[in-house]
Design an enzyme around this catalytic site. Structure first.
Site, short mmCIF file in Angstrom:
data_model
loop_
_atom_site.label_atom_id
_atom_site.label_comp_id
_atom_site.label_asym_id
_atom_site.label_seq_id
_atom_site.Cartn_x
_atom_site.Cartn_y
_atom_site.Cartn_z
N LEU A 1 0.93 -1.16 0.00
CA LEU A 1 0.07 -0.10 -0.21
C LEU A 1 0.92 1.41 -0.01
O LEU A 1 2.07 1.25 0.18
CB LEU A 1 -0.87 0.16 1.21
CG LEU A 1 -1.77 -1.42 1.15
CD1 LEU A 1 -2.39 -1.57 2.87
CD2 LEU A 1 -2.90 -1.18 0.43
N PRO A 2 0.19 2.59 -0.30
CA PRO A 2 1.17 3.46 -0.65
C PRO A 2 1.68 4.24 0.69
O PRO A 2 2.84 4.70 0.62
CB PRO A 2 0.23 4.71 -1.41
CG PRO A 2 -1.03 3.81 -1.96
CD PRO A 2 -1.05 2.70 -0.83
N ASN B 1 -3.04 4.35 4.75
CA ASN B 1 -3.73 3.40 3.95
C ASN B 1 -3.57 1.91 4.83
O ASN B 1 -4.49 1.11 4.96
CB ASN B 1 -3.17 3.09 2.40
CG ASN B 1 -3.16 4.40 1.78
OD1 ASN B 1 -2.09 5.16 1.62
ND2 ASN B 1 -4.16 4.82 1.31
N THR C 1 6.13 0.81 2.34
CA THR C 1 7.19 1.48 3.10
C THR C 1 6.48 2.56 4.06
O THR C 1 5.87 3.38 3.28
CB THR C 1 8.15 1.96 1.95
OG1 THR C 1 8.76 1.14 1.29
CG2 THR C 1 9.33 3.03 2.87
N LYS D 1 15.22 -0.25 5.30
CA LYS D 1 14.77 0.35 4.01
C LYS D 1 14.91 1.79 4.27
O LYS D 1 15.62 2.37 3.28
CB LYS D 1 13.43 -0.05 3.77
CG LYS D 1 12.68 0.63 2.80
CD LYS D 1 12.66 0.28 1.39
CE LYS D 1 12.38 1.03 0.08
NZ LYS D 1 10.62 1.14 -0.12
#
EC number: 1.1.1.31
Lengths: 331, 331, 331, 331
Positions: A96-97, A101, A127, A202
C-alpha cells in the site's frame, strides 16, 4: 487510532511473545493453499502475478476495482474488501502507498483484523513508519495472528521479474514461513530483526542513497566546472574513497554511463516524489528517536524543493540537473 | 600577488602553449640526475626517502632545518632555500601545507622561480586551491619552465610504503616525465587534464568522501536507534544502493569492521582538521565557480563544528561519535 | 487547510459545524463557576493559581499527586483523573508535555471525553502537532462539546505573573468564552483561525526564532573573529537589515546585553531541549504538508546535536557557545 | 584580528603605525579641493553626483568611457585611468564590483598606487573580502598614504538620495576626514574599527539578513499551508520572538505589505545574484577564520541554487516564491 501516528513508548514497547505458535505452525505447513493480496498498484500487481506463476491460488482486492481486472483474468479470485480476503486466506500480503492506507486496511471497518483467522500470517510490504508497523503488529497479535513488515527495494522492473529485495522484520520463528512466499517475488530476502526493523533498514538505506546521490551530483557538477572530464572524474572517484553506488552504478551525469535514467532524460527509475516520501519517513523516525541527521535532513529538503519545482515525476538522479546552472538563465 | 587568491579569469584562462618543449625534452631524458624536494614534513620526508631508495640523488630544503636531518644522513644534499634547489636541479617536487606556502616557495624572494632553469619540471604535490596551481603554472611558464599539480591521496603510511595515488594536472606532453618520478612514490598515477585538474580531482573526491562519511554515520546511528544490529545494517547497506566507501571499507561504527580507526578510538587515519581544510578548498572553488554544493557545504560546517569541539586531531570518521547522543549528557 | 490534512483526510477533514451552540452559550454565561485544570507541571501550576486568584473555583488533577498539593492548599479541589474533572466542570484547561499525553488525557480510559458534558469548552494549551489538535477537536465535537487549541509563548515567569501570550485556534463563536478564562492567565490573547492554527502560529514563531538565534550566533561569532567589537556589531545589526529579536532583545553573546541568559551562563530561559521539541513539531508539520523548510530543518538538527553534546538544559541561546571554537581544544 | 590573518600572516599582519599623520592632516584641511572618484556604475555614478552637489570638484574615471558622460556634463573632469586620478587628487573614493577589480585599480599597471601622493586618503566603498582590504591598506601605507574601507548598505535609490549607510574601517585618526566626504553621500556613517572591519560589518549584516529572509519565507509558507492567514501570521510573528527585519519591514509574501518587492513581482530591490556574492564573501571569511556558519552556509547555497534556476535578477525576497510549491507542477 490517533495514537498510531505517534511514538508512544508504552504502546510500541510491548513484546510479541504471547502469540500461539502452535496455531501458526499449522498454517505454515499449508503450502499452495490460497494467499491473500491487498493493493494491486504498480508494484502490487506484478508481485501478485508472481505468486500466481509459482502456483499459489490468489485472492485479492484493491480500492480501485479496475486494478483487479488483469489479475482476475489470470485466475485470481477478487473480493470486495480486506475483511473478505482475511475470511478466506490465512496468509496475506499487503502492498500500500502509505501509513494511513495500512492503518485503514488492517484496522478499518472492513479491515483484515475484522475477520483474521487465528494463526494467520500478515506480511506488509508497504514502506511506512516503523512505529506504525509496530502498532499493526500489536493489533494483529491481539487477534492471535502474526504480523511482519517486509518492505522492498527495487522498482516496478524488479517487481515484474521477481528480483525484489525484501527486508523483513518480525518474530524469527515466522521468518521461514514468510520467506517461502517472498522468494516467489524477490531475489533477496533479508531478516533484519524485530517488527519494524525491515522498515528501519529500508529507510536507512534510502536516506544514505539520497545523500550519496546528491553528493555525487554536487561533486560531478563541481568537477566539470573545474575542467574535469565527467567520465574521467567518475573513474577517479570510483577507484578512490569517494566511490558510492550513485557514482559507480547509477551516475547522474548524462553520458557517463549507459542504461541509467541520466542517459534517458531522467525518465523511469525511482521518482523524486517517492524519494521525498521515504526521506520524510526518515525524518519522522529521526525526530521520534531524537537522532541528529543533518545531511539526511537537508537531502529531504532538497528533494522537497525539487518536487515544488517540477521534478516530482523525474528519477531522483535528476538532482544533478536541478543543481546545475542553467546556462541561459544563470548569472 | 594578491591576485593569486582570486578567480580572475583573464589570468587563469591562458593556455600554456608557449613553453618550449625542445628544452623540456632534453631534461626529461636525464634520468637519475638530481631531483629537488621542498617540504620535508610528515608527508614530504617519506616521499623524498622513496626517491633516494630509487637511486635519485636528492637536493632538499625545508623551512625548519631540523626536518632535514634524517634525509641528510641518508645522503641527500641540504640547501638553504628553494632558489638554491632550483639552481641545481631541473626536476623539483614540492609538498607544502597550504596555498600561501606554495606561493612563497615558488614566487617569494628566495623562491624557486628566482633561479629556475629553462625547461625545468616543477611538480607540486600540495593540496591547494586549483586557481593557485594555475597561477603558479603561468608564473612558471613565464620563466620557460613547466609546472604540474600532483596532489596525493593516501596518508603517511602510504607515503612511507610508496603506495600513494597521484592525481596529475598539466600539459600532457610532460606527463611521462612526471610519471617517472611519481611512480617512485606512489602506486597509482592518474592523468586528469590541464593544470589544476589534479587539485580539482582531489578536492572533488574528498568532498564526496566527507558527505559519504557523515551520511554513513547518521544512517548507522539512526538504524541502531531503530533497533538494527550495526553489523547487519552495514551488511544490508553494502549489498544495496546505500553502499559507499565509508560503509564498506572504513565503517565509522566501532565494532563493525577491524583495522579501521573506529576500532581504535578514532586514532590515526585522516584527521578531522585536515578534512576541514580540504572541504574549505572545495567551498572556495565552488564559490568561485558559482556551483551550488549544499551537502558539501554542510559537511564542511559539521567538520568545522567538530574542530571547535575537540575533534580536530581525531580521524574524520569520529563524526559518528560527534553525532551520537551522549547517554549521560543527553536528554 | 486541505494541505494540513493530507495523509489522513477522512479523519481530519470533517467540519465542526454540527456543534450545538445553544448548549454552548448556556455554559459561557456561567462565569465564576468551577473551571477544570489538567496538568500541574512547571507551567500548569502557576496558570491554575492565576485562575484561583481571579476568583474561579478550580478542580484539578495531575498524573503526579504531589504536583497537586500546593494547589489543594490554595483551595482547589483535587480529583483522581481527567474524567472526574469533566464530570464536574464544563470549562477545562489542559497543559501537557506532548501529543501522546494529550491523546491520553482526552481519549484515554479515564479521559475527559468519557464524561464530558454537552456544550463544555475544552481548551488545550499544550504545544503539540496541529494534526492532533484537529483530531481532538473532532473527537470532542462527537460528544457535543467544543475544543480549542491555545498554546502559549512565554516561560514559567510569564506563567506566574499572568503575562503569557495565547495563540488560539477554534470556532470563532467560542473565542469570547475562551478569552474570558485566558485573560486571567495571559497578557495577550490572539485569535488565529480554525482549530490547529493556534499550534501552527506557535510552531511557526518558534521555528523562525530558532533560525534567528542560530543566525545571530553565527554572525556575532564571525564578526568577532573578523575583529569587530561584539557590542558595536550588535548595535550595527540592530540599526540595519540584520536586526531580529535574537540580536536586539536576547543577544546570545555574553556581555552584549544585561538580563538575558547569555549574561548568566545560559541558565534559565528557554531550554535547548524544549526548542528541539518544537522544531521537531515544525518538521513533522512541514513533512506532512510537503513544505520545504531547509533552514528550519537544519536549525532542528543543530539543536539535536546540542542535546547530544550536553546542552539540553541550557538556554537555547547557548548555540553561540556551541558554535564557538574552544580555544583550548580547537586547532 | 589575528584570526583574520591566518593563512597569510606575513602579508597582512603588519600594523599601520608608520603612516606620517603630519602629511595626512595637511590634506584633510583642504576641504572643497578636488575629490577623485573611480568606478561610475549604478552605485558610483549617483554617489559622485552627490559629491558634485556638495560643491566638491570631482575628477573621475571608469573602465567604460560611456559611464563617464553624464558626470562630465555635470562638470566633472574625466581622465583615462586611476593613476591619473591619483596624480591630481589627494582624496579618492573607489566603488568597484569585486575584489579583483579593486586589486587592479589600486595595484595594477595604471593603478592608483603608481602615482598616489604622500598623505592621500583612499576610501574604498566596494564590498569585498576584508583580507583584500587589508592588503590594499598595507600596499597604500607603503606609499605613505592612508586606506580605509567603507562599504555601503542601501541600494541605488539610497545612493541617489544620499541616504546610504557607510560602515568604515581604518585608523581612527583618519575617520573625521573620511566622514566629511561620506556624509555627502550617506545618511549614516559608522566607525567599525581597524581596516577591514567595515567590510566585516557589511558581510555580517548581509549574512544575517539572508538567513532571516529565507527563514521568514519558510515560516510564512509553512504557516499558510497550515491554514493561517499570511497577514495575521506576519502580525503574530512581529509581536513575538520570531520578529525580524524581513518579517516586519520587507515581508516576502505578496499582499502582506505595500511598497516592497514582494508586492511588485520581486522587481527592484536587492538582487539574488548580489546577495549570493555577499554570502560568498561571508563563506570565504568564515573559512579563512575557521568559523562554523552552518545556516549562513546553507543560505549561500540556496541563493546559488536560485541563481541557477532563473532568479538571479529578482529581489532576494523571491526565495519565498522559490520555496513555494508550484500548484501546477508540484505533486
Amino acid at each position: 487510532m490517533a495514537a498510531v501516528l505517534r511514538g508512544s513508548r508504552n504502546l510500541l514497547g510491548r513484546s510479541l511473545k504471547h502469540v500461539d505458535f502452535t496455531l501458526v505452525s499449522s498454517r505454515s505447513m499449508a503450502s499452495k493453499t490460497q494467499v491473500g493480496f491487498i493493493g494491486l498498484g504498480n508494484m502490487g500487481k506484478p508481485m501478485a502475478k508472481n505468486l500466481l506463476k509459482h502456483g499459489y491460488p490468489v485472492i485479492a482486492t484493491d480500492v480501485f476495482p479496475e486494478s483487479c481486472k488483469e489479475l482476475q483474468e489470470l485466475g485470481a479470485q477478487i473480493v470486495d474488501n480486506p475483511a473478505e480476503v482475511a475470511d478466506q486466506a490465512d496468509r496475506i500480503v499487503t502492498m500500500l502507498p502509505s501509513s494511513p492506507n495500512v492503518i485503514e486496511v488492517y484496522t478499518g471497518p472492513n479491515g483484515i483484523l475484522k475477520k483474521v483467522k487465528k494463526g494467520s500470517l500478515l506480511i506488509d510490504s508497504s514502506t511506512i513508519d516503523p512505529a506504525v508497523s509496530k502498532e499493526m503488529a500489536v493489533a494483529t497479535e491481539k487477534m492471535g495472528a502474526v504480523f511482519m513488515d517486509a518492505p522492498v527495494s527495487g522498482g516496478v522492473g524488479a517487481a515484474s521479474s521477481g528480483k525484489l529485495t525484501f527486508m523483513v522484520g518480525g518474530v524469527e520463528e515466522e521468518y521461514t514461513a514468510a520467506q517461502e512466499l517472498l522468494t516467489c517475488m524477490g531475489a533477496n530476502v533479508v531478516y533484519c530483526g524485530a517488527v519494524g526493523t525491515g522498515q528501519a533498514a529500508k529507510i536507512c538505506n534510502n536516506m544514505l542513497l539520497a545523500i550519496g546521490m546528491i553528493g555525487t551530483s554536487e561533486t560531478m557538477n563541481l568537477g566539470i566546472r573545474l575542467g574535469l572530464d565527467p567520465k574521467l572524474l567518475a573513474k577517479i572517484l570510483n577507484m578512490s574513497s569517494g566511490r558510492c553506488w550513485s557514482s559507480d552504478t547509477y551516475n547522474p551525469v548524462p553520458g557517463v554511463m549507459e542504461g541509467v535514467p541520466s542517459g534517458n532524460g531522467y525518465q523511469g527509475g525511482f521518482g523524486t516524489q517517492l524519494m521525498a516520501k521515504d526521506l520524510g519517513l526518515a525524518q519522522t523516525t529521526a525526530t521520534n528517536t531524537k537522532t541528529p541527521v543533518p545531511l539526511g535532513s537537508l537531502a529531504h529538503q532538497i528533494y522537497r524543493m525539487m518536487c515544488a519545482r517540477g521534478y516530482a515525476g523525474k528519477d531522483f538522479s535528476s538532482v544533478f540537473q536541478f543543481l546545475r546552472e542553467d546556462e541561459e538563465e544563470g548569472q
